[in-house]
Design an enzyme around this catalytic site. Structure first.
Site, PDB file in Angstrom:
ATOM      1  N   ALA A 116       0.797  -1.225   0.000  1.00 21.12           N
ATOM      2  CA  ALA A 116       0.000   0.000   0.000  1.00 21.12           C
ATOM      3  C   ALA A 116       0.828   1.272   0.000  1.00 21.12           C
ATOM      4  CB  ALA A 116      -0.922  -0.002   1.220  1.00 21.12           C
ATOM      5  N   ASN A 185       1.077  -4.239   7.610  1.00 18.78           N
ATOM      6  CA  ASN A 185       2.176  -4.860   6.878  1.00 18.78           C
ATOM      7  C   ASN A 185       3.170  -3.800   6.398  1.00 18.78           C
ATOM      8  OD1 ASN A 185       1.735  -7.908   6.419  1.00 18.78           O
ATOM      9  ND2 ASN A 185      -0.285  -7.042   6.031  1.00 18.78           N
ATOM     10  N   HIS A 215      -1.179   6.894   4.926  1.00 15.11           N
ATOM     11  CA  HIS A 215       0.105   6.555   5.518  1.00 15.11           C
ATOM     12  C   HIS A 215       1.025   7.759   5.359  1.00 15.11           C
ATOM     13  CE1 HIS A 215      -1.142   2.357   5.648  1.00 15.11           C
ATOM     14  NE2 HIS A 215      -1.431   2.423   4.360  1.00 15.11           N
TER      15      HIS A 215
END
Length: 264
Positions: A116, A185, A215
């Site tokens: 991601a 992850n 993020h």
């Protein structure tokens, strides 16, 4: 000539990847390894259910899309058989035993996906020469996407009823993946990029206003100062995962099938 691949797992990520494979004749799905009967959709699509031995006989690349436990369960056998192993659940490598058996062994090769986030190439390059000393990851997701089985009723209610951002975790990648195995992850990915999971600090925020999964990555050291902001659509079928994850797998498979001229 087509690259034969088998998937481990038959959930949302595997289904999304199957959809992305359409239009890429250089990638051929030979079947799915699953402990459970295949989904009705997979059955309708005519996908074959394989055991691991059958997958190793017929595929050059095995793609994990089943969670951290599957990496530990299947990874060593895949690598020992000399196959390529494309891993979604990079959080499995927070365990040093799994890391040694799957990531640091052979004759096969393991390829963690970027999943991601981006910027891993730059961070890895800077860290390779000792140029990164600290990395911080701040992740924001909808509260409902962060509900975990270990939470009691009070914790779940508090999370779901929150009207302001709430920090639900702060710590190391290994601690993060133990508590939120489908959501962080990326923290272990950053640790692998720097070569040291202990350099990475993680903060996970439940934000009721977070329509996208965010993020925020900052890194610094002798090489410089870096900041990356990634805002992804969550997977519509599995909000704990990013919608970019399956696309990342597709990009990895295309690099393996057509390595010339691809960034590595």
């Amino acid at each position: 000539m087509a690259l034969n691949l088998a998937m481990i797992g038959d959930g949302a990520i595997a289904t999304a990847l199957r959809n992305h494979l359409n239009g890429y004749p250089q990638l051929k799905l030979v079947g799915i390894v699953s402990r459970h009967p295949l989904s009705a959709r997979s059955e309708r699509d005519g996908v074959s259910r394989l055991d691991l031995d059958q997958a190793l006989d017929s595929a050059e690349v095995l793609v994990e899309a089943a969670g951290v436990d599957a990496v530990g369960e299947y990874g060593a056998r895949i690598i020992s058989a000399g196959k390529a192993f494309l891993v979604t659940s990079i959080g499995a490598f927070a365990d040093p035993l799994v890391r040694a058996a799957v990531l640091e062994s052979g004759p096969g090769r393991t390829f963690p996906t970027t999943g991601a986030i981006g910027g891993l190439d730059l961070i890895s390059a800077a860290a390779a020469s000792g140029g990164i000393t600290t990395v911080n990851l701040e992740t924001r997701k909808k509260p409902a996407a962060l509900i975990q089985d270990w939470m009691d009723t009070g914790q779940r209610s508090e999370l779901l009823q929150s009207v302001r951002p709430v920090t639900v975790f702060s710590g190391t990648p290994a601690e993060a993946i133990a508590k939120f195995p489908a959501s962080l992850n990326v923290a272990v990915a950053l640790g692998l990029a720097t070569g040291d999971l202990e350099r990475v600090r993680v903060r996970l925020i439940a934000d009721p206003q977070a329509e996208l999964t965010e993020h925020l990555i900052t890194a610094e050291g002798a090489a410089g100062e870096y900041c990356f902001q990634i805002r992804n659509q969550p997977d519509p079928e599995q909000p704990r995962s990013s919608g970019l994850t399956a696309r990342s797998l597709l990009a990895g498979l295309l690099r393996l099938a057509e390595p010339s001229g691809k960034f590595i």
